[in-house]
Design an enzyme around this catalytic site. Structure first.
Site, PDB file in Angstrom:
ATOM      1  N   HIS A  69      25.769 -38.693 -18.958  1.00  0.00           N
ATOM      2  CA  HIS A  69      24.698 -39.606 -19.836  1.00  0.00           C
ATOM      3  C   HIS A  69      24.123 -38.896 -21.339  1.00  0.00           C
ATOM      4  O   HIS A  69      23.246 -38.964 -21.786  1.00  0.00           O
ATOM      5  CB  HIS A  69      23.096 -40.618 -19.251  1.00  0.00           C
ATOM      6  N   GLU A 103      16.645 -15.513 -19.209  1.00  0.00           N
ATOM      7  CA  GLU A 103      15.461 -14.667 -19.066  1.00  0.00           C
ATOM      8  C   GLU A 103      16.044 -13.370 -19.192  1.00  0.00           C
ATOM      9  O   GLU A 103      15.517 -12.488 -19.761  1.00  0.00           O
ATOM     10  CB  GLU A 103      14.442 -14.350 -18.247  1.00  0.00           C
ATOM     11  N   LYS A 136       5.495  -9.359 -18.310  1.00  0.00           N
ATOM     12  CA  LYS A 136       5.341 -10.258 -16.441  1.00  0.00           C
ATOM     13  C   LYS A 136       4.387 -11.173 -16.274  1.00  0.00           C
ATOM     14  O   LYS A 136       4.066 -11.361 -15.693  1.00  0.00           O
ATOM     15  CB  LYS A 136       4.947  -8.742 -15.719  1.00  0.00           C
ATOM     16  N   LYS A 146      16.036 -17.545 -14.596  1.00  0.00           N
ATOM     17  CA  LYS A 146      16.655 -16.160 -13.955  1.00  0.00           C
ATOM     18  C   LYS A 146      18.108 -15.438 -14.778  1.00  0.00           C
ATOM     19  O   LYS A 146      17.897 -14.668 -15.576  1.00  0.00           O
ATOM     20  CB  LYS A 146      17.074 -16.280 -12.622  1.00  0.00           C
ATOM     21  N   GLU A 180      15.612 -23.143 -11.702  1.00  0.00           N
ATOM     22  CA  GLU A 180      15.166 -21.711 -11.652  1.00  0.00           C
ATOM     23  C   GLU A 180      15.906 -20.457 -11.687  1.00  0.00           C
ATOM     24  O   GLU A 180      16.297 -20.006 -12.394  1.00  0.00           O
ATOM     25  CB  GLU A 180      13.997 -22.130  -9.808  1.00  0.00           C
ATOM     26  N   ARG A 223       3.643   1.142  -7.424  1.00  0.00           N
ATOM     27  CA  ARG A 223       4.421   0.026  -6.042  1.00  0.00           C
ATOM     28  C   ARG A 223       2.853  -0.675  -6.176  1.00  0.00           C
ATOM     29  O   ARG A 223       3.135  -1.895  -5.562  1.00  0.00           O
ATOM     30  CB  ARG A 223       3.700   1.202  -4.525  1.00  0.00           C
ATOM     31  N   CYS A 252       0.450  -1.344   0.198  1.00  0.00           N
ATOM     32  CA  CYS A 252       0.297   0.304  -0.169  1.00  0.00           C
ATOM     33  C   CYS A 252       0.949   1.251  -0.515  1.00  0.00           C
ATOM     34  O   CYS A 252       2.039   1.411   0.351  1.00  0.00           O
ATOM     35  CB  CYS A 252      -0.982  -0.025   1.174  1.00  0.00           C
ATOM     36  N   ASN A 272      -0.539   1.040   6.079  1.00  0.00           N
ATOM     37  CA  ASN A 272       0.174  -0.377   5.245  1.00  0.00           C
ATOM     38  C   ASN A 272       0.464  -1.164   5.538  1.00  0.00           C
ATOM     39  O   ASN A 272       1.646  -1.083   7.229  1.00  0.00           O
ATOM     40  CB  ASN A 272       1.433   0.193   4.619  1.00  0.00           C
ATOM     41  N   GLY A 273       0.538  -3.013   5.829  1.00  0.00           N
ATOM     42  CA  GLY A 273       1.194  -3.748   6.503  1.00  0.00           C
ATOM     43  C   GLY A 273       0.127  -4.670   7.106  1.00  0.00           C
ATOM     44  O   GLY A 273      -1.246  -4.545   6.104  1.00  0.00           O
ATOM     45  N   TRP A 287      -3.237  -1.961  -1.788  1.00  0.00           N
ATOM     46  CA  TRP A 287      -2.902  -3.231  -2.581  1.00  0.00           C
ATOM     47  C   TRP A 287      -3.322  -4.281  -1.228  1.00  0.00           C
ATOM     48  O   TRP A 287      -2.767  -4.774  -0.417  1.00  0.00           O
ATOM     49  CB  TRP A 287      -1.139  -3.628  -2.547  1.00  0.00           C
TER      50      TRP A 287
HETATM   51  C1  AGP Z   1       9.910 -15.437 -13.679  1.00  0.00           C
HETATM   52  O1  AGP Z   1      10.978 -14.567 -13.651  1.00  0.00           O
HETATM   53  C2  AGP Z   1       9.069 -15.296 -15.076  1.00  0.00           C
HETATM   54  N1  AGP Z   1       8.921 -13.953 -14.903  1.00  0.00           N
HETATM   55  C3  AGP Z   1       7.844 -16.598 -15.928  1.00  0.00           C
HETATM   56  O2  AGP Z   1       8.327 -17.350 -16.572  1.00  0.00           O
HETATM   57  C4  AGP Z   1       6.659 -16.232 -14.762  1.00  0.00           C
HETATM   58  O3  AGP Z   1       7.193 -17.264 -13.803  1.00  0.00           O
HETATM   59  C5  AGP Z   1       5.807 -17.155 -15.475  1.00  0.00           C
HETATM   60  O4  AGP Z   1       5.478 -16.418 -16.497  1.00  0.00           O
HETATM   61  C6  AGP Z   1       3.848 -17.501 -14.676  1.00  0.00           C
HETATM   62  O5  AGP Z   1       3.646 -16.028 -14.393  1.00  0.00           O
HETATM   63  P1  AGP Z   1       2.252 -16.094 -13.078  1.00  0.00           P
HETATM   64  O6  AGP Z   1       3.517 -16.606 -11.863  1.00  0.00           O
HETATM   65  O7  AGP Z   1       2.274 -14.910 -12.716  1.00  0.00           O
HETATM   66  O8  AGP Z   1       1.486 -17.247 -13.523  1.00  0.00           O
END
Ligand code: AGP
Length: 609
Positions: free
Chosen positions: A505, A489, A604, A486, A482, A27, A2, A100-101, A74
């Site tokens: 293998h 991407e 996003k 990271k 993961e 935010r 928030c 906020n909190g 938020w």
């Molecule tokens: C992760 O760094 C990416 N931005 C992407 O893989 C993301 O995790 C994926 O699109 C899933 O998004 P969501 O968690 O909003 O469903």
């Protein structure tokens, strides 16, 4: 998170508050509101949606108030709506509070206040605050706030307007940022510096427990016992754009550093005071329903899918039920054996990922109960699931998901422990040990964030490498996935994760002199095997950076770089192991001049299939 703003002075409060809220839009929020003192009344205007909805509500009204508070919400407790928007007021409309909190003990306080005759209008945790002020007020607002803060548990940044004391606003802070802006004949307060910069660069940064008594001409700060606190003026050197990132160069770095708070907030109110049981009031399944679950499915995309992979391992181990994990875009096309005895967990930061939403709908069509783990209140996935466990990470702005991942892991642990305690599959001592460690993760992430210098030399050497490999075993292998995502991407280096035991293998053919390999070796029971795999790649002249638990010194003899993470329960290690990988990816991307927060080709939230 928030956004809060407050103003008192000789200027018109309404435009100052609205402009301040505009500066805090980054935010993330789903509703907004302001409270003004004029005509001997507290006037509150609040609307769900973006600030324009509030501006439309205020249009053509002639405001002359010179003090007020404002808020962008938020949502955590209570869906986005006009009623749940802040500021909240007491029964008589004499106190307005923007907060906020998370007030952890709000349910207990709400019941007590209702028993005293108070009437509530919203579903929020925040609304207990103005009613507490109403209950305790005896003519001294600051003293009343001190009394109130003794009753509440949890995190808060709050600003208060009181009809009976029109010449002041009072602010209080605990675990949620709050900054006082020092003007000339006027003073301001805000959650974050961007809302203040157009008025002043001179600020007081409030510390936990501090309370600010703010009038037009003076700001007096005390601690939670009412003792005067001498504050030093902090002069802000940042420009506005920099300030939105809290002084960090990128949102991604800010969000990596927000993880300690995000982890604490996500656990907030979900562990009993005795730290022996998990309390998930959001999952309204009867013990019989839990005991009748025959199989669990987890489905998600991208980083959320990687969190689900950890969840599979953890929940199977704790609950002793088979757990299947699917990439959401594959899930519904394989005719999964989902039925009314299945429990499906969908994971999604945005709560809007089309493939994950489709998997949720398919699961419900087949009769399963669905738990959503998501970071956005009232998102599509939240609305369509049977139960929702929110990750209280606050808005995640950077495309690369970081704090969402570690808070999703936290929710996996909470669900696993919760189901296990109902099904009786984990002894109380083991459960308590895990819970005790779970509560320490935030602090341990902070330790890691302050000890990542070893990454710099690795980045300098390999920032132009065409490939990188992430290897691990067991839970480390899921975190390796993961880490690889990271890196690729945001730095565009081709990174691949591999089960360490699988290298020989095939993939070992790609390991030649100088190839960077990140080896995750946190799982004690697999450590010796991991060392053998590291020796395999070292024998092909690869360069290896390992992530290992503190105290494991022998690893230093077999690799080129080591990043130690604080010891923790092996099941919880992924929350810590991923942090150096997030920093590695971030620093690689910066070194390569990439657009860290908005990497090419990516969005996003992927709302198309
Ligand atoms: C992760 O760094 C990416 N931005 C992407 O893989 C993301 O995790 C994926 O699109 C899933 O998004 P969501 O968690 O909003 O469903």
């Amino acid at each position: 998170m928030c956004g809060i703003v407050g103003y008192i002075g000789s200027g018109l409060a309404a435009p100052i508050l609205l402009d301040g809220l505009k500066k805090l839009e980054y935010r993330g929020y789903d509703s907004s509101g302001i409270a003004l003192l004029e005509d001997d009344r507290l006037k509150v205007y609040k609307k769900v949606g973006k600030l324009d909805a509030l501006r439309n509500e205020l249009a053509f009204r002639n405001f002359y108030a010179t003090s007020g508070v404002g808020h962008t919400r938020w949502a955590t407790h209570g869906r986005p709506s006009d009623e749940n928007a802040h500021p909240h007021v007491d029964c008589q409309g004499r106190f307005a509070v923007a907060h906020n909190g998370i007030i952890e003990n709000y349910l207990t306080l709400r019941e007590w206040l209702i028993s005293k005759g108070h009437k509530f209008r919203s579903e929020t945790d925040t609304e207990v605050l103005p009613h507490l002020l109403e209950e305790f007020y005896e003519g001294d607002l600051v003293e009343t706030v001190i009394q109130m803060t003794k009753k509440i548990e949890g995190s808060y940044a709050m600003v208060i307007l009181a009809l009976d004391e029109p010449n002041r606003i009072v602010a209080a802070r605990q675990d949620s940022p709050l900054v006082v802006g020092l003007g000339n004949g006027e003073n301001f307060v805000a959650s974050d510096i961007p809302a203040l910069l157009c008025h002043t660069r001179n600020t007081y940064i409030l510390e936990d427990g501090e309370i600010a008594d703010i009038t037009a001409g003076e700001v007096i700060v005390t601690d939670q016992y009412g003792r005067l606190v001498e504050k030093n003026i902090f002069e802000v050197k940042w420009e506005a754009s920099q300030a939105e990132k809290g002084g960090y160069d990128h949102f991604m770095l800010k969000e990596i550093h927000e993880q300690p708070r995000a982890l604490r907030d996500t656990l907030s109110g979900r562990i009993d005071p005795g730290e022996s049981e998990i309390v998930l009031s959001e999952i309204k399944m009867t013990p019989e329903e839990v005991k009748n679950i025959s199989k669990i499915f987890i489905t998600a995309c991208g980083t959320a899918y990687h969190a689900g992979l950890v969840g599979k391992n953890v929940i199977e181990k704790l609950v002793r039920l088979p757990v299947e994990i699917d990439i959401a875009s594959e899930f519904r096309y394989r005719d999964p054996l989902v039925d009314e005895s299945s429990l499906v967990i969908v994971v999604s930061q945005s709560g809007e990922t089309a493939d994950t939403l489709a998997a949720l709908r398919e699961s419900r069509r087949r009769g399963a109960k669905v738990i959503a783990v998501t970071n956005v209140v009232d998102s599509s996935i939240a609305r369509e699931a049977d139960y929702v466990l929110y990750t209280w990470a606050g808005p995640e702005i950077a495309v690369a998901s970081t704090k969402a991942y570690t808070t999703q892991l936290t929710c996996m642990y909470l669900i696993g422990l919760y189901l296990a305690q109902i099904r009786g599959t984990v002894p109380g001592t083991e459960r308590k040990a895990i819970i005790r460690e779970l509560k320490k993760l935030g602090d341990k992430v902070s330790v890691i964030l302050n000890n990542c210098a070893a990454i710099d030399s690795f980045v300098d050497t390999y920032k132009n490498a065409p490939n990188a490999f992430f290897i691990g075993r067991g839970l480390d292998q899921t975190v390796a996935m993961e880490g690889a995502l990271k890196l690729k991407e945001i730095s565009y280096i081709h990174a691949e994760s591999y089960a360490a035991g699988e290298l020989k293998h095939g993939t070992l053919a790609l390991i030649v002199e100088g190839v960077p390999v990140i080896a995750l070796a946190t799982q004690q029971d697999l450590f010796e095997k991991m060392v053998s795999n590291i020796k395999e790649v070292k024998a092909r002249d690869a360069t290896v950076m390992a992530v290992a638990m503190a105290g494991i010194e022998e690893i230093e003899k077999v690799v080129d770089h080591v990043l130690h993470i604080p010891n923790t329960h092996p099941l919880l290690a992924p929350v810590l192991t991923v942090v150096p990988l997030q920093i590695l990816a971030y620093r690689m991307a910066v070194a390569r001049g990439c657009d860290v927060d908005q990497p090419r080709n990516l969005a996003k939230s992927v709302t198309v299939e």
